[in-house]
Design a protein around this motif. Sequence first.
Motif, PDB file in Angstrom:
ATOM      1  N   GLU A 138       8.054   4.876  -0.217  1.00  0.00           N
ATOM      2  CA  GLU A 138       9.340   4.615   0.124  1.00  0.00           C
ATOM      3  C   GLU A 138       8.579   3.336   0.867  1.00  0.00           C
ATOM      4  O   GLU A 138       8.620   3.850   2.648  1.00  0.00           O
ATOM      5  N   PRO A 139       9.149   1.648   1.008  1.00  0.00           N
ATOM      6  CA  PRO A 139       8.532   1.054   2.060  1.00  0.00           C
ATOM      7  C   PRO A 139       9.620   0.700   2.732  1.00  0.00           C
ATOM      8  O   PRO A 139      10.523   1.582   3.017  1.00  0.00           O
ATOM      9  N   SER A 156       0.883  -0.950   0.399  1.00  0.00           N
ATOM     10  CA  SER A 156      -0.024   0.070  -0.343  1.00  0.00           C
ATOM     11  C   SER A 156       0.758   1.243   0.097  1.00  0.00           C
ATOM     12  O   SER A 156       0.575   2.123  -0.724  1.00  0.00           O
ATOM     13  N   LEU A 157       2.105   1.075   0.983  1.00  0.00           N
ATOM     14  CA  LEU A 157       3.421   2.294   0.767  1.00  0.00           C
ATOM     15  C   LEU A 157       3.656   2.487  -0.616  1.00  0.00           C
ATOM     16  O   LEU A 157       3.636   3.935  -1.075  1.00  0.00           O
ATOM     17  N   ILE A 158       4.129   1.764  -1.790  1.00  0.00           N
ATOM     18  CA  ILE A 158       4.361   1.538  -3.016  1.00  0.00           C
ATOM     19  C   ILE A 158       2.865   2.170  -3.568  1.00  0.00           C
ATOM     20  O   ILE A 158       3.941   3.239  -4.250  1.00  0.00           O
ATOM     21  N   HIS A 159       2.018   1.963  -3.344  1.00  0.00           N
ATOM     22  CA  HIS A 159       0.537   2.325  -4.129  1.00  0.00           C
ATOM     23  C   HIS A 159       0.920   4.069  -4.207  1.00  0.00           C
ATOM     24  O   HIS A 159      -0.041   4.418  -4.673  1.00  0.00           O
TER      25      HIS A 159
END
Lengths: 259, 261
Positions: free
Chosen positions: A50-51, A43-46
């Motif tokens: 930064e993951p 969800s962070l990448i979407h």
Amino acid sequence: MNLTLKVWRQKDANSSGKMVSYKAENISPDMSFLEMLDVVNESLIHKGDEPIHFDHDCREGICGMCSLYINGRPHGPKRAITTCQLHMRSFHDGETITIEPWRAAAFPVIKDLAVDRSAFDRIQQAGGYVSVNTGGVPDANIIPIPKVIADEAFNSATCIGCGACVAACKNASAMLFVSAKVSQLGMLPQGQPERWSRVQSMVAQMDEEGFGNCTNTGACEAECPKEITLTNISRMNNDFFSAKLFREEKVHDHSGGGE
Amino acid sequence: MSEIKQTFNSSLGKKLIMALTGLFLCTFIIVHLGGNLFLFKDDQGYGFNVYANFLTHFPPIEVIAYLLYLAIIVHAFYALILTLSNKKSRPVAYASQSKSPASWSSKNMGLLGSILLLFIVIHMGDFWYKYKFTDTVGFKEYRTNVLTNQRTVADFKPVDPTFEHSVTTVNDEEIVRVKDLHAKVATTFSCWWYVLIYVIAMVSLSFHLVHGFQSAFQTLGWTHRKYTPVVKFIGTWFFAVIIPLGFALMPVVYFFQSISK
């Protein structure tokens, strides 16, 4: 399950970090802790963020790569498991989970939750080996070893070098790790030639790396995913004092290599 | 020489020093408690005063006493060095409180030891310093008939200020003149907050030793399936219960004696 995560974010070894809160939504209780982090990272990448950087490899509890100091305990609230073996059913819906990297001067943070554990490798290289002759392959069980000794040595050898002992120790001491690595060889006949030099070299390297001193609190033993016991530390101490104070053999020069 | 220096500068070498000085101090408190049991003897302080005089005038004990003071200083000094190096080993603290199971005493040895060090300073200032270096402690004269074993007590004022003690015999009477530390003990322990300091210190001693005694054996590498439970039993029941309880009873009993008078 819906959870709130408080995660340590740090750009790199030279930056200072801080705790950041994230929501982890629609988490299945059957997921492992690392799978939960995978979902959060997706969800962070979407979102274009930064993951979260964290260490992992085998995901079946044998490689020692995963770490994470979860709610005040290395590898989370369960006994004798690694973080990859920890499942979300060990937490309750709505819980806030604090996730931090191992904290030790000898384990500098690389990024977010990943730390550099090569100090352990250098301790191993200092003396955690046996000399083996070249030539014909000897028979498998040619040297008789009592079962209890073999079992005890094997128990020590189950250490996966994850660093949970250092993370749990209030002094960031690495003595449980070092003692397991000293014991696994020192107890067996094959480990005898280097027995007295090994313990001195490995302890010297441990001190050089900047780990703390053991105060026998037993937190390491309680948090070890492989249940390495404090007896190992006692055994290492005994060998160390014996080597330093009573042996007349030439003392190892700590250069690391065998002759 | 550098080899020995290297041994004692290593992490394990420093722990060895902690363990050995700690165990030496453990043996001392056994003797200290044993001797002080004279305080519970109802003989107007005769036994205790003669014992105190023996401790301060028998040369071998004088030597051991100075070794003991050295052991206390070394134990505290190395504890400080180790604690500072342990703090340096974790420069960034965890945000969450550690929940790893470990006994309270094992995590608070520094605090407990600091209380004990402070107590030792107060305690030695009260008795040891005043007994040896000041004239605030009075004298008693005990006349014992060696045949009937009857004893009379009187205050005694020496003519010579350097007088310390004397044992003389007149006919069948043995006359012992000694410093009256017993009276000093009784007046000190008639003050309630002094008694409280002593009791707090003995609680600290108990928690310090319940971890410390068995921890010293672990550090020395003396663990064994057969003997470690024995060591833990002695550490818990003898060193952490009987000894601190025995010591704590002394000020408490003297306090209640002083208010019942």
